[in-house]
Every structure is written in structure tokens, then in C-alpha cells.
Scaffold this motif. Sequence first.
Motif, PDB file in Angstrom:
ATOM      1  N   GLU A   5       0.822  -1.218   0.000  1.00 38.38           N
ATOM      2  CA  GLU A   5       0.000   0.000   0.000  1.00 38.38           C
ATOM      3  C   GLU A   5       0.851   1.261   0.000  1.00 38.38           C
ATOM      4  OE1 GLU A   5      -3.088   0.200   2.902  1.00 38.38           O
ATOM      5  OE2 GLU A   5      -3.540  -1.944   2.786  1.00 38.38           O
ATOM      6  N   GLY A   6       2.156   1.130   0.239  1.00 46.50           N
ATOM      7  CA  GLY A   6       3.043   2.290   0.243  1.00 46.50           C
ATOM      8  C   GLY A   6       3.178   2.971   1.591  1.00 46.50           C
ATOM      9  N   LEU A   7       2.717   2.318   2.677  1.00 46.07           N
ATOM     10  CA  LEU A   7       2.777   2.965   3.995  1.00 46.07           C
ATOM     11  C   LEU A   7       4.190   3.042   4.556  1.00 46.07           C
ATOM     12  CD1 LEU A   7      -0.291   2.670   3.851  1.00 46.07           C
ATOM     13  CD2 LEU A   7      -0.292   2.082   6.276  1.00 46.07           C
ATOM     14  N   PHE A   8       5.125   2.305   3.970  1.00 49.40           N
ATOM     15  CA  PHE A   8       6.504   2.341   4.453  1.00 49.40           C
ATOM     16  C   PHE A   8       7.386   3.263   3.608  1.00 49.40           C
ATOM     17  CE2 PHE A   8       5.951  -2.399   5.816  1.00 49.40           C
ATOM     18  CZ  PHE A   8       5.005  -2.005   6.743  1.00 49.40           C
ATOM     19  N   GLU A   9       6.838   3.859   2.556  1.00 52.58           N
ATOM     20  CA  GLU A   9       7.647   4.659   1.641  1.00 52.58           C
ATOM     21  C   GLU A   9       8.189   5.914   2.330  1.00 52.58           C
ATOM     22  OE1 GLU A   9       8.541   3.866  -1.369  1.00 52.58           O
ATOM     23  OE2 GLU A   9       7.410   1.997  -1.387  1.00 52.58           O
ATOM     24  N   LEU A  10       9.443   6.254   1.998  1.00 54.10           N
ATOM     25  CA  LEU A  10      10.071   7.436   2.594  1.00 54.10           C
ATOM     26  C   LEU A  10       9.381   8.720   2.147  1.00 54.10           C
ATOM     27  CD1 LEU A  10      13.876   6.504   2.277  1.00 54.10           C
ATOM     28  CD2 LEU A  10      12.444   6.468   4.333  1.00 54.10           C
ATOM     29  N   GLN A  11       8.790   8.710   0.934  1.00 52.69           N
ATOM     30  CA  GLN A  11       8.172   9.933   0.405  1.00 52.69           C
ATOM     31  C   GLN A  11       7.006  10.415   1.259  1.00 52.69           C
ATOM     32  OE1 GLN A  11       8.979   7.260  -1.218  1.00 52.69           O
ATOM     33  NE2 GLN A  11      10.047   7.715  -3.125  1.00 52.69           N
ATOM     34  N   ARG A  12       6.315   9.494   1.955  1.00 51.16           N
ATOM     35  CA  ARG A  12       5.157   9.912   2.726  1.00 51.16           C
ATOM     36  C   ARG A  12       5.517  10.254   4.185  1.00 51.16           C
ATOM     37  NH1 ARG A  12       4.223   6.479   6.444  1.00 51.16           N
ATOM     38  NH2 ARG A  12       2.490   7.764   7.121  1.00 51.16           N
ATOM     39  N   LYS A  13       6.748  10.035   4.582  1.00 50.78           N
ATOM     40  CA  LYS A  13       7.134  10.295   5.971  1.00 50.78           C
ATOM     41  C   LYS A  13       7.408  11.783   6.187  1.00 50.78           C
ATOM     42  CE  LYS A  13       9.049   5.674   6.699  1.00 50.78           C
ATOM     43  NZ  LYS A  13       8.072   5.228   7.698  1.00 50.78           N
ATOM     44  N   GLN A  14       6.979  12.281   7.337  1.00 50.75           N
ATOM     45  CA  GLN A  14       7.146  13.695   7.663  1.00 50.75           C
ATOM     46  C   GLN A  14       8.469  13.918   8.399  1.00 50.75           C
ATOM     47  OE1 GLN A  14       3.236  15.523   9.111  1.00 50.75           O
ATOM     48  NE2 GLN A  14       2.942  13.372   9.658  1.00 50.75           N
ATOM     49  N   GLU A  20      16.856  -2.412  20.717  1.00 50.00           N
ATOM     50  CA  GLU A  20      17.367  -2.110  19.385  1.00 50.00           C
ATOM     51  C   GLU A  20      17.091  -3.230  18.386  1.00 50.00           C
ATOM     52  OE1 GLU A  20      21.498  -0.419  17.350  1.00 50.00           O
ATOM     53  OE2 GLU A  20      21.354  -0.764  19.502  1.00 50.00           O
ATOM     54  N   THR A  21      17.062  -4.470  18.857  1.00 52.73           N
ATOM     55  CA  THR A  21      16.831  -5.609  17.958  1.00 52.73           C
ATOM     56  C   THR A  21      15.355  -5.891  17.710  1.00 52.73           C
ATOM     57  OG1 THR A  21      16.977  -7.102  19.857  1.00 52.73           O
ATOM     58  CG2 THR A  21      19.002  -6.717  18.600  1.00 52.73           C
ATOM     59  N   ASP A  22      14.473  -5.213  18.436  1.00 57.78           N
ATOM     60  CA  ASP A  22      13.036  -5.427  18.270  1.00 57.78           C
ATOM     61  C   ASP A  22      12.500  -4.557  17.143  1.00 57.78           C
ATOM     62  OD1 ASP A  22      12.869  -7.222  20.431  1.00 57.78           O
ATOM     63  OD2 ASP A  22      12.762  -5.545  21.846  1.00 57.78           O
ATOM     64  N   TYR A  23      11.772  -5.164  16.225  1.00 56.21           N
ATOM     65  CA  TYR A  23      11.118  -4.412  15.150  1.00 56.21           C
ATOM     66  C   TYR A  23       9.629  -4.735  15.162  1.00 56.21           C
ATOM     67  CZ  TYR A  23      15.230  -2.534  12.820  1.00 56.21           C
ATOM     68  OH  TYR A  23      16.348  -1.816  12.512  1.00 56.21           O
ATOM     69  N   THR A  24       8.805  -3.679  15.067  1.00 56.14           N
ATOM     70  CA  THR A  24       7.363  -3.836  15.004  1.00 56.14           C
ATOM     71  C   THR A  24       6.837  -3.119  13.764  1.00 56.14           C
ATOM     72  OG1 THR A  24       6.922  -1.836  16.287  1.00 56.14           O
ATOM     73  CG2 THR A  24       7.218  -3.900  17.532  1.00 56.14           C
ATOM     74  N   ILE A  25       5.573  -3.390  13.439  1.00 59.73           N
ATOM     75  CA  ILE A  25       4.955  -2.704  12.302  1.00 59.73           C
ATOM     76  C   ILE A  25       4.945  -1.191  12.530  1.00 59.73           C
ATOM     77  CG2 ILE A  25       2.823  -2.469  10.961  1.00 59.73           C
ATOM     78  CD1 ILE A  25       4.251  -5.093  10.490  1.00 59.73           C
ATOM     79  N   SER A  26       4.793  -0.782  13.787  1.00 56.23           N
ATOM     80  CA  SER A  26       4.796   0.655  14.106  1.00 56.23           C
ATOM     81  C   SER A  26       6.106   1.312  13.691  1.00 56.23           C
ATOM     82  CB  SER A  26       4.568   0.859  15.603  1.00 56.23           C
ATOM     83  OG  SER A  26       3.314   0.367  15.989  1.00 56.23           O
ATOM     84  N   ASP A  27       7.215   0.590  13.810  1.00 53.11           N
ATOM     85  CA  ASP A  27       8.510   1.141  13.424  1.00 53.11           C
ATOM     86  C   ASP A  27       8.554   1.451  11.934  1.00 53.11           C
ATOM     87  OD1 ASP A  27       9.551   0.902  16.016  1.00 53.11           O
ATOM     88  OD2 ASP A  27      10.139  -1.173  15.688  1.00 53.11           O
ATOM     89  N   PHE A  28       7.915   0.605  11.133  1.00 56.10           N
ATOM     90  CA  PHE A  28       7.976   0.775   9.680  1.00 56.10           C
ATOM     91  C   PHE A  28       7.076   1.905   9.190  1.00 56.10           C
ATOM     92  CE2 PHE A  28       9.169  -3.732  10.256  1.00 56.10           C
ATOM     93  CZ  PHE A  28      10.405  -3.717   9.628  1.00 56.10           C
ATOM     94  N   VAL A  29       5.928   2.119   9.825  1.00 53.94           N
ATOM     95  CA  VAL A  29       4.999   3.158   9.343  1.00 53.94           C
ATOM     96  C   VAL A  29       5.271   4.516   9.965  1.00 53.94           C
ATOM     97  CG1 VAL A  29       3.164   1.505   8.856  1.00 53.94           C
ATOM     98  CG2 VAL A  29       3.262   2.593  11.097  1.00 53.94           C
ATOM     99  N   ALA A  30       5.979   4.539  11.107  1.00 51.53           N
ATOM    100  CA  ALA A  30       6.243   5.813  11.786  1.00 51.53           C
ATOM    101  C   ALA A  30       7.163   6.684  10.937  1.00 51.53           C
ATOM    102  CB  ALA A  30       6.871   5.561  13.150  1.00 51.53           C
ATOM    103  N   ASP A  31       7.128   7.988  11.207  1.00 53.31           N
ATOM    104  CA  ASP A  31       7.986   8.912  10.475  1.00 53.31           C
ATOM    105  C   ASP A  31       9.455   8.738  10.848  1.00 53.31           C
ATOM    106  OD1 ASP A  31       5.873  10.548   9.072  1.00 53.31           O
ATOM    107  OD2 ASP A  31       5.231  10.767  11.154  1.00 53.31           O
ATOM    108  N   LYS A  32       9.700   8.220  12.054  1.00 56.25           N
ATOM    109  CA  LYS A  32      11.072   7.950  12.499  1.00 56.25           C
ATOM    110  C   LYS A  32      11.050   6.792  13.476  1.00 56.25           C
ATOM    111  CE  LYS A  32      15.481   9.177  12.582  1.00 56.25           C
ATOM    112  NZ  LYS A  32      16.318   9.231  11.364  1.00 56.25           N
TER     113      LYS A  32
END
Length: 405
Positions: free
Chosen positions: A121-130, A236-248
Motif C-alpha cells: 500500500e506504500g505505507l513504508f515509503e520514505l516519500q510519505r514520511k514527515q 534495538e533488535t526489536d522491530y514492530t509494524i509501528s517502526d515501519f509506518v512511523a515517520d522515524k
Amino acid sequence: MKPVLTVSEITNIIKYLFDTNEILRHVYIRGEISNFKHHISGHMYFTLKDEKSQIRCVMFRNSNILLPFIPENGMRVVAFGFISIFAKSGEYQLYVEDLQPDGIGALHIAFEKLKERLAKEGLFELQRKQPIPFLPKKIGIITSLTGAAIRDLLTVIKRRFPNVDIIIAPVLVQGRDAAEEICSAILELNRLKDIDVIIVGRGGGSIEELWAFNEEKVARAIANSPIPVISAVGHETDYTISDFVADKRAPTPSAAGEIAVPEKRVLQNEIRYISLRLINGILGYIGARRQKLEYLKRAPIFKRPETYIINCSLIMDQLSKRLQKDIDFYISKKKSILNHYIARLEALNPLSILKRGYSICMSPDENKIIKRPKDVKNGDSVIVLLSGGRLLCSVEDSKGKGDDD
């Protein structure tokens, strides 16, 4: 004497015992998949094994077509079905009717499926991050009030920049209601309008404890937030979906505090350094202009301006004479060219020949030049052009030399 049975007969007896056993008709078996094969017919063939034993399995196409995942070798699963004998080979096997990932494997598969879908869906794209604001005035924090994350965040932020305002939205960070509370907190902080950045997260934990931040509703709430969001979940080794969609993404809650605000002491040092450079630059500029002014004050033009004016006047006179000379030369050159063309035109003018004693004979209406005697006949009137004028003459004899040619 006991009867002698054929292989088929004994196999059918054993198959009957399997098929009529209540335990074997509805059985759940936990194990690890190996020798997996997805046949072209759509049927799946594999082996379930543990440390000591293994059992052959088959899952027909009509049972596996709705599986939410693709089984793989090494995957731990719980299979439901019935055990029976495959008469042709005389082997017993599990006929699988349902298959579910086992424990952590199920969560991992759900994580990967949601990650893949949101990525498409493009929710991880850098272009949409603020972008995260450089120096926020107010920060919103969404986390539990009882965990170490809030203590770490407040300590880091206050140490780095104590002037910043902080709004805390306390929520559950694990459990059935955690995802809903996190989504509500994001909406509430966005309604305040004066918050510059939001930090959402918690301390470390198992994948089950972090699962609220892998929920689709939380991911979409973060992605749709008009206010930039920093995700700070776990270690630091934990990754969640929130990490990918967040702006940072911050590797830890403490790191989120460092990302959110700069260090005040460092900014103050930079301001002092820039101020010193600005002052030195202004003083240097003024000094250079003062030096130039002193040089101009000593210049002859300011000591004897009349001399400068006289010199300018002399130069103007010289330039004026040079200009007049150039104009005269130009006109003379053009006159010479004009006279040359006039002389050429005079040489080509037929009237100039009349001055040498020649004449031109023309018809009375002057529309035709008479070149030969046969062009007229006796009694015709002609006009003869001379150098000084013209004569009206009458032809008495029109025969001339060579007229018979």
C-alpha cells in the motif's frame, strides 16, 4: 487352525481398527514440518516430526486452499485431522483437515503478512514520511505510566532540553485493549493542535508483549497522524509494524528522547560560536570600509576637484575632435563611393552619346526608336533627338545602304 490372511485382508482389518477408533478420528498433533511438497494437483504432502518420531501427512486441495499461510520446512504447526491406513502402501498417515502455526510461529507469520500488505500500500515509503521538527515546543508521549520507558524518556528529554513542554497520554501497552487505547491516544493528541511531535512506544518484551504495536489499527493510526510520530518500541533488535509506518524509528525509548530534542548545551555553544563569527564579520566589514574611506580621503580628486574637472574637460575635447575627424572621414569615403557609381551610370546613359555628335531617330509618339530605313517610308514624320534638343523631320527617301538585306 487359524486362518491365513492375505496382505490386503490384514491391511483392511487394521484400517478398520483405525477408522473406528474415536481418538484417531479427531486428533491434534504438534510437530515440525519436513519433506514438504506442494503437488501440481494442489495436494500437500509432508512429514510431521519431533525429537523421537515422525508421521507422514497429506492435506488435500479442498482442505488447504483457504490456508492463510504457505507451509514451509522447519515450521512448527498444529495439525488437525484423522489417522488412517493408506491401503496401497500399508502405511498409516495423518489426513490433515486444518493446519495452524504453533505459538511464536503464528505471530511471526501474522507479522510478515501484515508487513507485506502494508508495504504494497506504500505505507513504508520514505516519500510519505514527515520530517521531525528540529526544536519542538511541545512533545506528546504515548506509553504506560508504570514502565521504564516513560522514566527514560522524561530523564533524557529534561536533561537535553528542560524548556520543552511534555503531554503524556497514558495507555496500556500490552493486552487485549492496548491497541485500541493507543489509537485513541494518537487521535486525542492530534486534536490538541499545538503538539509538534508524538513519541509512541514501550520498553522491551517478548513478541506477545509487543504485539499491540503490530496491530493493523495502530499502524494505520500512526500513518494517518498529521503530527510526526517517532516509534520507540522495545530494544534495538526489536522491530514492530509501528517502526515501519512511523515517520522515524528509535531503537529504544531513550534514543527517541535524543531524536526528539537537541541538546540545549550544544545549541548554546553553537549560538555563541555563530554570534562570535557574526560580530567578527561585522567588525571586519566595517574595518575594510573604513580603510577604503581613508584611502579615498587621500585621493587627489577630493583634494583638488577642479583639476579633475579640467582633465575631464580636456579629455572630452580630445574625444570630440576624434569623433569629428572620424565623421568627416566616413562622409568622405561614402562620397567617393557615390561618385564612382555616378560615373558608371553616366557612362551607361545613352543620352551622353548625343554630346559627341550622335542623334537618335524616333517615331512621332516617341514610343519606338527607328534603327533601319525600312522602319519608315517616304512621307513619314520622325523626331530626331540631338544633344541640344529635337527636330521634327519628314522622310523623303527611306532607302539606305544595306536595306535590301
